[in-house]
Each structure stands twice: as structure tokens, then as C-alpha cells.
Design an enzyme around this catalytic site. Structure first.
Site, PDB file in Angstrom:
ATOM      1  N   GLY A 126       3.476  -2.207  -2.800  1.00 50.02           N
ATOM      2  CA  GLY A 126       3.937  -1.820  -1.157  1.00 50.02           C
ATOM      3  C   GLY A 126       5.287  -1.128  -1.282  1.00 50.02           C
ATOM      4  O   GLY A 126       6.098  -2.143  -1.802  1.00 50.02           O
ATOM      5  N   HIS A 127       5.200  -0.359  -1.386  1.00 42.28           N
ATOM      6  CA  HIS A 127       6.702   1.177  -0.846  1.00 42.28           C
ATOM      7  C   HIS A 127       6.813   1.469   0.824  1.00 42.28           C
ATOM      8  O   HIS A 127       5.352   1.943   1.501  1.00 42.28           O
ATOM      9  CB  HIS A 127       6.276   2.293  -2.011  1.00 42.28           C
ATOM     10  CG  HIS A 127       6.738   2.001  -3.307  1.00 42.28           C
ATOM     11  ND1 HIS A 127       6.266   2.617  -4.218  1.00 42.28           N
ATOM     12  CD2 HIS A 127       6.889   0.362  -4.221  1.00 42.28           C
ATOM     13  CE1 HIS A 127       5.774   2.018  -5.139  1.00 42.28           C
ATOM     14  NE2 HIS A 127       6.267   1.214  -5.697  1.00 42.28           N
TER      15      HIS A 127
END
Ligand code: IMP
Length: 429
Positions: free
Chosen positions: A40-41
Site C-alpha cells: 500500500g502506497h
């Protein structure tokens, strides 16, 4: 060096998103090479916040994004993410996104197995993201995986589903979970095929052309070295290799093309999921780090465990990950602490070690040996040059640099893109 690979040097969530975003603006192509939608960015660009899981971050900067063969791709998740970022005004088309035709697919049965296994493990659970990552990689090495290219061959899909279901339904039934029907899975894949196939191609060929044309390629790692399937705290790891070497095998380019390997480490340590964490803090300081650092998982929203900086572990990540330079993030979170501890060794069963032992029980028993440093009273938040940092903060950074045996090329001092002290430009190294 023309190309750069970015990898995490701890247990993930080191703030790779901000660094990758900054580098992506200067790259031509951004490539994901391992992991899946367990990553997850969060990227903040102008007044938009993008939460990316599978899509390479460069798309936000209008750069070509490539999903390499080393990634495990949930087609439903990919299409949902594309639809979501499109509503935020981002253009994702087969011109801006390419997908390796030999990448492995994640099917709904993989997350079902992932969750059923975790439940069966009880207290000994790994704390996976439940996204089916591990079971999909198992199918890949077990030579039964359905790959992107199979979507173009209905007969192959049908045959592979028979083999997959023989394997997985047996397991699911044994675990007391619901089994899957072949026809429903086949119908789903055939429905998804025309939406996925326009993105598919042999990406190694495009990367080879780009390399020969002198284009700048940024390889975007997910998770981190201590979650690497070989080099991490096994079995409390993810199911892919997260070291920089994987950028080559996971995208179909030779190892000499990787260029500069930039490792990302937080100025303290965090971890989500289970597993050993020698410097974990169960006290008010741990609580403070979590609150100030807003330490909640991007994908699962889980609270992250927090602790002191572990220089032994990061040194190990530098060596096994092939890291040339480090970015130290979130230094500002440590502002105002009277004293700071850095782990410089472990006590394990009467022995003193400078690395985490491989054995599961030995890892759990490793007690940190600390070096204590004085904290700083001023603020490092938002500093953009060494001169703006308190003297003790500089000492802390320099000591870390010595202990981990890698130069610190960038220090990040706040959430804004410009809250950064750049020592060396990795693209120019
Ligand atoms: P999996 O990758 O879902 O199989 O999870 C295996 C381990 O890796 C668990 O401890 C997860 O919490 C951890 N993990 C997976 N992806 C990430 C990530 O992007 N950041 C931090 N931890 C992760």
C-alpha cells in the site's frame, strides 16, 4: 547509473511511497517487480491523495507503469484500482500501463485459503494481509498457476482450473472452509479477460528497448528485506523475495540493469503482523511513536508495532538486499525524546551476535544490546538542510550510517514532499 531500485530495509511501511514518488518524477518508467495488492502506497500530489496497491506509483506522475512477471496480480483488484484512480482524474490506459503476460494471477480461492490457514494457525498465525499472496506464489512454484497469458486461451484456463481445484478444494475442505465451483471461476476469468488482456505484453522486450535507448527505469519494491522469503524473519515473512536482485528476475531484465539500490529505513522501527521484533517497545514511548508517526497499516488499517532503531537488522538488510545508499525517514517523529536507543547487537543464549539468527526460537529469544544516545530538544520537522537539524539529530543520523555500513543519501523530516535533505541524487550516482 541510469536506473534506481527502491526497497524497504526493515519490515515495510518505511515511507517508500514518498521517495518513489519523488524519484518517479525524474524517471521514464516505473516497474513493480514483486508482491501484489498486499502493498500500500499513499501518494499526496497537490490536493489529491492516491492510495495505490498494485499500480506502479509513476502513473501519478504521468510515467509509463509496468507490472512485472514477479508480481502476483488479482485481476479484480487491478481493475477496481484502475477504476478508483480514474475517478480521481488519473489516466490509466494500455498506453500508460503494461502488464507482464507471464505474471501469475490471484484468484478468489487464494484469499480463501490464505484466511482459512491463518484461522487454523491460531496463536501461531503469521498475520498476513489475507489477500491470497502466499497461496498464489505457492501455485506459481508448484507449476499450477494461471497466468495473465492464459486468459487468451479458454482451453488452457479450463484445464488449469481442474488441476487447481483438485489441489485447493481438497485443502479448503480439510480446513472446513467453503470449496469453489469450476464453472463460476471460469466464467469470471472469461469475463475479465477482455478487460485485462489489452494491458498484457512481454514487458521484458519493452524494458530491453528502454534500457538500450538510455531511458531511466525506476524499480519500485514492495514490503521490505526483513519480510523477504529467504532473508527475512521466516516464517513471519511474505511469499516473495523483496531484495533488489528480484527487480531483475521479477521484470525480465539482467541484474546489471538495476543500477543504484536505494534502501528505505525509518528512524525507528515498526512492524505489522506477527513475528520477532527484538527492539519492540510495549511502553509509553512505543505508544508515542505510534501516535506521532500515525502508524496504522495502509492496506489493512492495523496498528503497527513500534520500537527503537535496530542497526543490526538494517545492516543485515543492507548486505542481503544489495543496498548502496539509505533514505532515513520520519526523523521528526523522534523530536523531543530525552534519550534514544539504537540496537547494536543481540544477546542470544549467552552468545553475542551482530545479526539476527536464522532459527525461529533463536530469533524470538534475541535480546537487544543498546547504545544510548542523547535526544534533541529542537525540532527536526520540516528541515531541508543539515544546518536546520539539531546537532544531536545529526549525530544520531551519522551514528546510524556508521553502524549499518551504508551512506545515508537522503533524510526525510516530514510528510511533505519537500521536507527532505538530499545528500546525494541516486539517479546521478
Ligand atoms: P502477506 O504478504 O499478505 O502474505 O503477509 C505476510 C506478512 O507480510 C505479514 O506480516 C504482513 O503484515 C506483512 N506485509 C505484507 N505486505 C506488507 C506491506 O506492504 N507492509 C508491511 N507489511 C506487509
Amino acid at each position: 547509473m541510469a536506473n534506481v531500485a527502491v526497497i524497504g530495509a526493515q519490515w515495510g511501511d518505511e515511507g517508500k511511497g514518498k521517495v518513489v514518488d519523488w524519484l518517479a518524477s525524474r524517471a521514464d518508467i516505473v516497474v513493480r517487480f514483486q508482491g501484489g495488492h498486499n502493498a500500500g502506497h499513499t501518494l499526496v500530489v497537490g490536493n489529491q491523495t492516491y492510495k495505490l496497491s498494485l499500480l506502479p506509483s509513476g502513473l501519478v506522475r504521468g510515467k509509463l507503469g509496468i507490472i512485472g512477471n514477479g508480481v502476483v496480480v488479482d485481476p479484480e483488484a487491478l481493475l477496481a484500482e484502475i477504476a478508483r484512480v480514474r475517478t480521481q482524474g488519473l489516466s490509466v490506459t494500455p498506453e500508460t500501463l503494461r502488464l507482464a503476460d507471464n505474471a501469475t494471477l490471484i484468484l478468489p480461492l487464494h484469499s480463501a485459503i490464505d484466511r482459512a490457514r491463518e484461522t487454523a494457525r491460531g496463536d501461531r498465525k503469521i498475520g498476513t494481509t489475507g489477500r491470497g499472496i502466499g497461496p498464489a506464489y505457492e501455485d506459481k512454484v508448484g507449476r499450477r498457476a494461471i497466468r495473465v497469458c492464459d486468459l487468451a486461451e479458454p482451453e488452457t484456463l479450463s484445464e488449469k482450473l481442474d488441476e487447481l481445484l483438485l489441489h485447493h478444494n481438497t485443502l479448503l475442505a480439510g480446513l472446513g472452509a467453503e470449496t469453489f465451483e469450476k464453472q463460476a471461476l471460469l466464467d469470471d476469468l472469461l469475463r475479465l479477460a477482455p478487460q485485462i488482456l489489452p494491458y498484457a505484453e512481454p514487458v521484458w522486450e519493452r524494458l530491453d528497448e528502454a534500457r538500450r535507448a538510455g531511458r531511466r527505469i525506476l524499480f519500485e519494491g514492495a514490503q521490505a528485506v526483513m519480510l523477504d522469503n529467504d532473508h527475512g524473519t521466516y516464517p513471519f515473512v511474505t511469499s516473495s523475495n523483496t531484495v533488489a536482485a528480484t527487480a531483475a528476475s521479477g521484470s525480465g531484465i539482467g541484474p546489471s540493469a538495476i543500477g543504484f539500490v536505494l534502501g528505505i529505513a525509518k528512524a525507528y522501527t515498526t512492524r505489522v503482523g506477527s513475528g520477532p521484533f527484538p527492539t519492540e517497545l510495549h511502553d509509553a514511548t512505543g505508544q508515542l511513536l505510534g501516535e506521532r508517526g500515525r502508524e496504522f497499516g495502509t492496506v489493512t488499517g492495523r496498528k503497527r508495532r513500534c520500537g527503537w532503531f535496530d542497526a543490526c537488522m538494517v545492516r543485515q538488510a543492507v548486505k542481503t538486499g544489495g543496498i548502496h545508499g539509505l533514505v532515513l525517514t520520519k526523523l521528526d517523529v523522534l523530536d523531543g525524546l530525552p534519550e534514544l536507543n539504537i540496537c547494536v547487537g543481540y544477546q542470544v543464549g549467552g552468545e553475542t551476535l551482530r545479526h539476527l539468527p536464522a532459527g525461529q526460537r533463536a530469533q524470538a529469544a534475541a535480546t537487544p544490546i543498546y547504545e544510548t544516545m542523547q535526544g534533541w530538544s529542537g525540532t527536526s520537522g520540516g528541515a531541508r538542510s543539515w544546518a536546520e537539524l539539531p546537532a544531536q539529530a545529526i549525530k544520531y543520523v551519522r551514528r546510524i550510517e556508521e553502524l549499518v555500513e551504508a551512506p545515508i543519501t537522503v533524510v526525510s523530516t516530514g510528510p511533505e514532499r519537500d521536507d527532505t535533505i538530499m545528500v546525494r541524487d541516486p539517479f546521478e550516482d
